[in-house]
Design a protein around this motif. Structure first.
Motif, PDB file in Angstrom:
ATOM      1  N   PHE A   1       0.834  -1.195   0.000  1.00  0.00           N
ATOM      2  CA  PHE A   1       0.000   0.000   0.000  1.00  0.00           C
ATOM      3  C   PHE A   1       0.870   1.247   0.000  1.00  0.00           C
ATOM      4  CE2 PHE A   1      -2.216   3.453   2.166  1.00  0.00           C
ATOM      5  CZ  PHE A   1      -3.394   3.510   1.438  1.00  0.00           C
ATOM      6  N   ALA A   2       1.966   1.205   0.760  1.00  0.00           N
ATOM      7  CA  ALA A   2       2.859   2.372   0.846  1.00  0.00           C
ATOM      8  C   ALA A   2       3.472   2.686  -0.519  1.00  0.00           C
ATOM      9  CB  ALA A   2       3.951   2.120   1.871  1.00  0.00           C
ATOM     10  N   SER A   3       3.885   1.642  -1.253  1.00  0.00           N
ATOM     11  CA  SER A   3       4.490   1.888  -2.569  1.00  0.00           C
ATOM     12  C   SER A   3       3.441   2.387  -3.557  1.00  0.00           C
ATOM     13  CB  SER A   3       5.157   0.617  -3.097  1.00  0.00           C
ATOM     14  OG  SER A   3       4.221  -0.421  -3.293  1.00  0.00           O
ATOM     15  N   ARG A   4       2.223   1.850  -3.460  1.00  0.00           N
ATOM     16  CA  ARG A   4       1.143   2.318  -4.340  1.00  0.00           C
ATOM     17  C   ARG A   4       0.800   3.769  -4.020  1.00  0.00           C
ATOM     18  NH1 ARG A   4      -0.738   2.186  -9.238  1.00  0.00           N
ATOM     19  NH2 ARG A   4      -2.944   2.713  -9.354  1.00  0.00           N
ATOM     20  N   LEU A   5       0.775   4.092  -2.726  1.00  0.00           N
ATOM     21  CA  LEU A   5       0.506   5.470  -2.314  1.00  0.00           C
ATOM     22  C   LEU A   5       1.572   6.408  -2.855  1.00  0.00           C
ATOM     23  CD1 LEU A   5      -1.127   7.485  -0.573  1.00  0.00           C
ATOM     24  CD2 LEU A   5       0.318   6.835   1.356  1.00  0.00           C
ATOM     25  N   PHE A   6       2.839   5.964  -2.830  1.00  0.00           N
ATOM     26  CA  PHE A   6       3.923   6.792  -3.353  1.00  0.00           C
ATOM     27  C   PHE A   6       3.709   7.085  -4.839  1.00  0.00           C
ATOM     28  CE2 PHE A   6       7.966   6.786  -5.729  1.00  0.00           C
ATOM     29  CZ  PHE A   6       8.476   7.997  -5.293  1.00  0.00           C
ATOM     30  N   LEU A   7       3.313   6.082  -5.609  1.00  0.00           N
ATOM     31  CA  LEU A   7       3.108   6.283  -7.043  1.00  0.00           C
ATOM     32  C   LEU A   7       1.944   7.238  -7.310  1.00  0.00           C
ATOM     33  CD1 LEU A   7       3.640   2.647  -8.398  1.00  0.00           C
ATOM     34  CD2 LEU A   7       5.210   4.585  -8.555  1.00  0.00           C
ATOM     35  N   VAL A   8       0.867   7.081  -6.546  1.00  0.00           N
ATOM     36  CA  VAL A   8      -0.278   7.983  -6.707  1.00  0.00           C
ATOM     37  C   VAL A   8       0.134   9.409  -6.344  1.00  0.00           C
ATOM     38  CG1 VAL A   8      -2.547   8.590  -5.765  1.00  0.00           C
ATOM     39  CG2 VAL A   8      -2.044   6.224  -6.377  1.00  0.00           C
ATOM     40  N   THR A   9       0.893   9.535  -5.251  1.00  0.00           N
ATOM     41  CA  THR A   9       1.367  10.852  -4.835  1.00  0.00           C
ATOM     42  C   THR A   9       2.245  11.486  -5.908  1.00  0.00           C
ATOM     43  OG1 THR A   9       1.297  10.222  -2.503  1.00  0.00           O
ATOM     44  CG2 THR A   9       2.700  12.071  -3.081  1.00  0.00           C
ATOM     45  N   LEU A  10       3.129  10.682  -6.486  1.00  0.00           N
ATOM     46  CA  LEU A  10       4.012  11.189  -7.534  1.00  0.00           C
ATOM     47  C   LEU A  10       3.204  11.682  -8.729  1.00  0.00           C
ATOM     48  CD1 LEU A  10       6.878  11.605  -8.630  1.00  0.00           C
ATOM     49  CD2 LEU A  10       6.789   9.254  -9.487  1.00  0.00           C
ATOM     50  N   ALA A  11       2.195  10.920  -9.119  1.00  0.00           N
ATOM     51  CA  ALA A  11       1.353  11.330 -10.246  1.00  0.00           C
ATOM     52  C   ALA A  11       0.645  12.648  -9.954  1.00  0.00           C
ATOM     53  CB  ALA A  11       0.338  10.236 -10.565  1.00  0.00           C
ATOM     54  N   LEU A  12       0.179  12.828  -8.732  1.00  0.00           N
ATOM     55  CA  LEU A  12      -0.476  14.084  -8.358  1.00  0.00           C
ATOM     56  C   LEU A  12       0.515  15.241  -8.345  1.00  0.00           C
ATOM     57  CD1 LEU A  12      -2.814  12.882  -5.471  1.00  0.00           C
ATOM     58  CD2 LEU A  12      -3.524  13.733  -7.713  1.00  0.00           C
ATOM     59  N   ARG A  13       1.735  14.975  -7.878  1.00  0.00           N
ATOM     60  CA  ARG A  13       2.747  16.037  -7.812  1.00  0.00           C
ATOM     61  C   ARG A  13       3.112  16.558  -9.195  1.00  0.00           C
ATOM     62  NH1 ARG A  13       7.239  12.972  -4.903  1.00  0.00           N
ATOM     63  NH2 ARG A  13       8.502  14.728  -5.633  1.00  0.00           N
TER      64      ARG A  13
END
Length: 219
Positions: A110-122
């Motif tokens: 979940f943490a790695s998926r959250l990181f990818l989603v966060t990166l896409a938003l950034r």
């Protein structure tokens, strides 16, 4: 069921929206996170939401900012948990780099998926000032934590920064490298693996090793 306070309702709807965004991924920002669907998951009426947000866009903005600000764990926790035993055993620094890179590209949590989603938003943060600031705060925090961690690794392995570089500059370079390979993951591109001296290295690890050799020197 007792009536929720406005703050409790807001927090509930934000949490559900964040979970849906991480599960579904980013598609045109957060426009696919529909408030009506969030309300259905929460078991609430439309009125409960529109007492808190003027419209769906304002809700989506708050969800995006909340995701970017959220930390599933400390920025260096995963690296420490994967690599500490190698460091304690005084494994070669190259092996620490190789294993760290393999772990970075192989995580399915979940943490790695959250990181990818966060990166896409950034990458689209300039559309909302609040999202831009949340993105910058996250970046500053990550750089500070990783600079401390890299300083610890240098101390353990007897390295120092080569003139005129600083550990913060090295941290910025590593962050840019990691973000770049994460974008490849978002694009669905496979990781490039290379055989070097009988060991399998991800290209990310080879690039990180190159940065270490440029920025650092033995004490």
């Amino acid at each position: 069921m007792p009536r929720r306070a406005a703050d409790e309702t807001r927090a509930l709807l934000i949490r559900i929206g964040m979970k849906m965004l991480v599960t579904k991924g980013v598609a045109a920002g957060v426009q696919h996170i529909r408030l009506q669907e969030v309300l259905r998951h929460a078991g609430l009426t439309t009125g409960a939401a529109y007492r808190l947000w003027a419209d769906q866009t304002e809700y989506q903005k708050d969800v995006a900012v909340a995701v970017v600000r959220h930390r599933a764990d400390h920025p260096t926790d995963q690296a420490r948990s994967r690599l500490q035993s190698l460091i304690d055993e005084k494994a070669p620094l190259d092996e620490v780099l190789r294993q760290g890179a393999l772990g970075h590209i192989g995580l399915e949590t979940f943490a790695s998926r959250l990181f990818l989603v966060t990166l896409a938003l950034r990458t689209t943060a300039d559309s909302w000032p609040e999202l831009t600031e949340a993105s910058r705060e996250r970046h500053r925090d990550s750089i500070e934590k990783f600079a401390d961690y890299y300083s610890y690794l240098m101390s353990e392995y007897g390295y120092r920064m080569r003139e005129p570089y600083t550990v913060r500059q090295f941290s910025e370079a590593m962050a840019a490298l990691g973000d770049g390979f994460a974008v490849r993951t978002l694009e669905g591109l496979p990781h490039i693996m290379i055989e070097v001296d009988g060991e399998t290295w991800p290209l990310f690890g080879i690039a990180a090793r190159g940065l270490v050799r440029e920025f650092m020197e033995k004490v």
